[in-house]
Design an enzyme around this catalytic site. Structure first.
Site, short mmCIF file in Angstrom:
data_model
loop_
_atom_site.label_atom_id
_atom_site.label_comp_id
_atom_site.label_asym_id
_atom_site.label_seq_id
_atom_site.Cartn_x
_atom_site.Cartn_y
_atom_site.Cartn_z
N SER A 211 -4.54 6.77 13.62
CA SER A 211 -5.96 7.54 14.22
C SER A 211 -6.47 8.91 12.97
CB SER A 211 -5.81 8.16 15.06
OG SER A 211 -6.07 7.08 16.42
N SER B 247 -4.11 -0.26 -5.80
CA SER B 247 -4.73 -1.22 -4.83
C SER B 247 -4.45 -2.63 -5.53
CB SER B 247 -5.86 -0.78 -4.55
OG SER B 247 -6.73 -1.55 -3.41
N GLU C 279 -7.88 7.70 -4.40
CA GLU C 279 -8.03 6.35 -3.71
C GLU C 279 -8.43 5.86 -3.15
OE1 GLU C 279 -5.01 8.16 -0.22
OE2 GLU C 279 -3.54 8.05 -1.77
N SER C 280 -8.05 4.49 -3.09
CA SER C 280 -8.75 3.72 -2.54
C SER C 280 -8.70 2.92 -1.21
CB SER C 280 -8.78 1.96 -3.23
OG SER C 280 -7.00 1.55 -2.63
N HIS C 281 -10.43 2.21 -0.34
CA HIS C 281 -10.45 1.96 0.80
C HIS C 281 -10.73 0.85 0.83
CE1 HIS C 281 -10.11 3.59 5.22
NE2 HIS C 281 -9.02 3.47 4.64
N ASN C 282 -10.99 -0.21 -0.36
CA ASN C 282 -11.17 -1.26 -0.34
C ASN C 282 -11.01 -2.17 0.44
OD1 ASN C 282 -11.41 0.29 -3.22
ND2 ASN C 282 -9.73 -1.29 -3.80
N HIS C 283 -10.60 -2.13 1.38
CA HIS C 283 -10.12 -4.09 2.70
C HIS C 283 -11.22 -3.14 3.67
CE1 HIS C 283 -6.59 -5.68 -0.26
NE2 HIS C 283 -8.00 -5.69 -0.67
N ASP D 98 -5.28 14.72 2.11
CA ASP D 98 -4.09 14.68 0.92
C ASP D 98 -4.73 15.83 0.20
OD1 ASP D 98 -2.89 12.37 0.82
OD2 ASP D 98 -4.22 11.27 0.16
N TYR E 223 4.11 0.61 -2.69
CA TYR E 223 4.55 0.38 -4.64
C TYR E 223 5.46 -0.41 -4.71
CZ TYR E 223 0.97 4.08 -4.11
OH TYR E 223 -0.48 4.95 -4.08
N HIS F 214 0.42 -1.05 0.25
CA HIS F 214 -0.19 0.10 0.00
C HIS F 214 1.07 1.25 -0.12
CE1 HIS F 214 -3.88 2.33 1.15
NE2 HIS F 214 -3.03 3.18 1.48
#
Length: 758
Positions: free
Chosen positions: A333, A560, A111-115, A135, A65, A62
């Site tokens: 956090s 991702s 961006e991803s926050h898949n899991h 960001d 890369y 993550h």
């Protein structure tokens, strides 16, 4: 419970040097044997627990890369000087920044926050929004809008019914609380995402060009200030396998979830505080705390700066007792930022934070060395070259191999699928398609988002692109769209990525904006699977080559990997976001049939291209053959025509043709605009005319008195144009097909998602 003194002794650099054979759980933290050996080689000893925590999260896929770097370099190789001239910041920064004129710059990233969103849908999605917003803040910009490309398993699957409502509520709950309009995105259903949904989040920010800020720590003696929320145990392990109990002995504390817990109201105050700090000139460098928390912020700031850094963990404000250095450094956090501030500006910085009731603490300073040194309880627990943590991690050249199964997929052509021919059959297919989960109205989702807060939203879903006013004086604005047809990518990753680019580019153009820049979120399966790496390599090259041909730069993005359930990878999904600029949003072109009596014109050419189509998917559950042919030169000609026609005030409405082809574009144009239409299909097989998904096509409407002007401009631009008919009435009538009342279409289009999700 482990005492502070015990952990204090165990975690020091001196102790690590004195106990070289002390076993460490590096494999449990996701590090390979050779990676752990390399860390020991870099340090000349075994790492402390805190150092191991930093390296494990920062060398994770993550953050580092490590499997994608060798392929992502192709973006830089294909970016020309002319493309670079548009960028104020590009790949490698928190977000890309481009100039849009009149002294304005826009920053955007996805961006991803898949899991995390699968584990805890609400908080996973909410903190995905929060992270991408920070960001944008870190570039010096005010966040002005968000968008959410989402993908789930089958719409009627029990797991989808568990995940989707929470994800949508999380996206809306966080974004709405921040007061950010949600102006775009996608909701796609496919069995390939069952057990691994994709939750991608995009944010756009605006600033004056002189307000640009970057992430670096320079100036010996400058102070490092951590401000925002306190640091807790939530989020540990969010970007890696790190878990709080991995380090030291059992603490007796209740383990908190690895998914971060967000507080949008804290973030809203943090946004305003940051903007005041920027405007007062109190910030030298800044970095948000997202994935890998303080490990990332400190190492990246130091690595990008001109010296070293010293940090004292004792003064980090905590919201849990007894946290170890490893936990403090690895906590994710939310709602935290890290700034580099000149000593003489510290008090003014603190005064701004006090005014906004934002907690701020000096935790260290920039040093004249080349090390990142972190102390705890008076002794050193981290002493590392920061670049080895942040930027010089492992680089893998994973095996790349096109599987023989790809040939079988392509050979499974949809040409042999039974096609409707009779008018009644065509009518039934149109209605069935309009009600299908991937083509039906997204209002059940988008109505949970505030699309018009702040008053500058000019267009949002169901429009093809979100349109936002940036300069209230001149009307200068932007358009943003995200797209990816993963079925096309599965059939041909190179062409599929270009088709995703083409669709997002076209959606921006339909609004009348000029496409300017690209961001991406590349969602794929395991990089340890050679076929997945072949898909990834081809998609990257296709996207980079496509951007080079169109002359628009990739400004940044996200990768991702490991999106799969067991050994089954998701459909390869390189989501492409395109940003465009429009001189005056008053001249933007709305979606749909907005007036009675307008002439309906189809721009672009239609071919028999059904491979990977929504018709094949909905009616036959089929995926095979070849995707539509990509013609980026045709896309560019079409975009230039649309921009010129919009600037001339020629178009009263527009809608691109993509999933579902002309049939779906007609249905949506009628329903979005509230007008019927009578149209005659082009001289093609009616099935092909209705359901082909050929690219480079847009449906537009024009005043009949100016139709010839549009046709003349199209001919001059080299864009095929076909007059289909006229808008008006309460029905959609298509050549030889029994008509549809708008009420009938509305019932089919609007009813699906509420029936599925309540």
């Amino acid at each position: 419970m482990t005492s502070a003194a015990t952990v204090h002794q165990a975690d020091t650099v001196d102790n690590a040097a004195a106990t070289p054979d002390h076993p460490q759980p590096y494999r449990e933290l996701g590090l390979k044997d050779d990676e752990y050996s390399r860390i020991r080689e870099i340090l000349g000893r075994r790492p402390t627990d805190a150092e191991l925590a930093m390296y494990s999260v920062m060398w994770s896929e993550h953050c580092s890369y490590k499997s994608s770097k060798v392929h992502l370099a192709y973006f830089s190789e294909t970016t020309t000087d002319a493309m670079r001239e548009r960028m104020l910041a590009g790949i490698g920064e928190n977000a890309g920044v481009v100039e849009i004129g009149d002294g304005w710059a826009v920053t955007f990233k996805v961006e991803s926050h898949n899991h995390p969103s699968y584990v805890e849908p609400y908080q996973g999605a909410a903190t995905g929004v929060g992270g991408i917003v920070r960001d944008i803040m870190a570039m010096g910009a005010r966040p002005v809008a968000v968008a959410d490309p989402l993908r789930f398993g089958p719409a009627d699957a029990p797991d989808t019914r568990r995940v989707l409502p929470g994800v949508v509520a999380g996206v809306g709950g966080y974004g709405n609380s921040l007061g950010l309009p949600n102006i775009g995105g996608e909701v796609v259903f496919d069995a390939g995402y069952l057990g691994n949904p994709l939750v991608n989040a995009l944010c756009v920010g605006a600033m004056r060009t002189e307000d640009l800020h970057l992430a670096f720590a320079s100036g010996t003696g400058n102070k490092i200030i951590l401000f925002g929320a306190r640091t807790g145990l939530d989020g540990i392990g969010g970007v890696s396998v790190l878990a709080s109990e991995t380090f030291g002995e059992e603490t007796g504390r209740k383990k908190l979830p690895s998914v971060q817990v967000g507080d949008p109201f804290t973030e809203k105050v943090l946004i305003e505080c940051c903007l005041d700090l920027f405007h007062a000139g109190l910030v030298v460098g800044i970095q948000d705390l997202g994935g890998a928390g303080l490990s990332c912020a400190t190492s990246e700031l130091a690595s990008a700066g001109d010296g070293g850094m010293h940090v004292d963990l004792d003064v980090v404000p905590l919201r849990a007792s007894g946290m170890t250095p490893a936990e403090i450094l690895s906590s994710e956090s939310q709602e935290r930022m890290c700034a580099v501030v000149r000593p003489q500006d510290v008090e003014a910085f603190m005064a701004v934070c006090r005014r906004w009731d934002v907690l701020a603490t000096v935790i260290g300073e920039v040093t004249d060395g080349d090390r990142l040194v972190i102390d705890w309880h008076g002794e050193t627990v981290v002493d590392v070259p920061p670049r080895t943590v942040a930027h010089d991690g492992p680089v893998y050249r994973r095996p790349v191999l096109r599987s023989e199964s790809q040939d079988d997929l392509i050979a499974d052509s949809p040409d042999l699928l039974p096609r409707p021919a009779a008018p009644s059959e065509l009518r039934a297919e149109i209605l069935r398609m309009a009600a299908s989960p991937n083509l039906c109205s997204r209002a059940w989702v988008t109505d949970q988002y505030d699309r018009y807060v702040r008053g500058n939203t000019v267009g949002a879903q169901p429009a093809d692109a979100g349109v936002l006013r940036i300069d209230e004086r001149t009307g200068r604005g932007i358009a943003v769209a995200t797209d990816c047809n993963s079925r096309f990518v599965a059939l041909d990753p190179y062409a599929g990525a270009q088709l995703a680019l083409a669709e997002a580019y076209r959606n921006v153009a339909t609004s009348g904006a000029v496409p300017l820049a690209v961001t991406n979120c590349l969602n794929f399966g395991s990089p340890e699977d050679p076929h997945v790496m072949w898909q990834f390599q081809q998609a990257v090259r296709g996207l980079a080559d496509g951007c080079a041909q169109l002359g628009i730069p990739v400004t940044g993005g996200n990768v991702s990997f490991y999106n799969q359930t067991g050994v089954r990878a998701i459909l390869p999904t390189p989501v492409v976001g395109v940003l465009g600029v429009i001189d005056d949003v008053a001249r933007r072109v709305p979606s749909g049939f907005r007036r009675d009596g307008d002439t309906v014109v189809l721009l672009g050419e239609t071919y028999d291209e059904i491979g990977g189509s929504e018709w094949a998917n909905v009616v036959h559950g089929h995926l095979g053959g070849r995707p539509p042919v990509v013609d980026l030169a045709a896309e560019e000609r079409l975009a230039e025509l649309l921009a010129a026609a919009a600037a001339d005030g020629l178009l009263s409405g527009s809608h691109d043709l993509s999933d579902g082809g002309l049939a779906q574009a007609l249905v949506e144009s009628c329903l979005v605009g509230g007008r019927g239409a009578t149209v005659e299909l082009p001289a093609l097989d009616p099935f092909v005319a209705l359901f082909s998904e050929s690219a480079a096509r847009v449906l537009v409407t024009v005043d009949p008195d100016r139709a010839d002007d549009l046709l003349g401009m199209a001919a001059e631009a080299g864009v095929p144009a076909h007059v289909l008919g006229t808008t008006g009435g309460d029905d959609l009538t298509i050549t030889d097909i029994p008509g549809f009342s708008l009420d009938e279409l509305h019932t089919a289009w609007e009813g699906t998602l509420p029936a599925l999700f309540g």
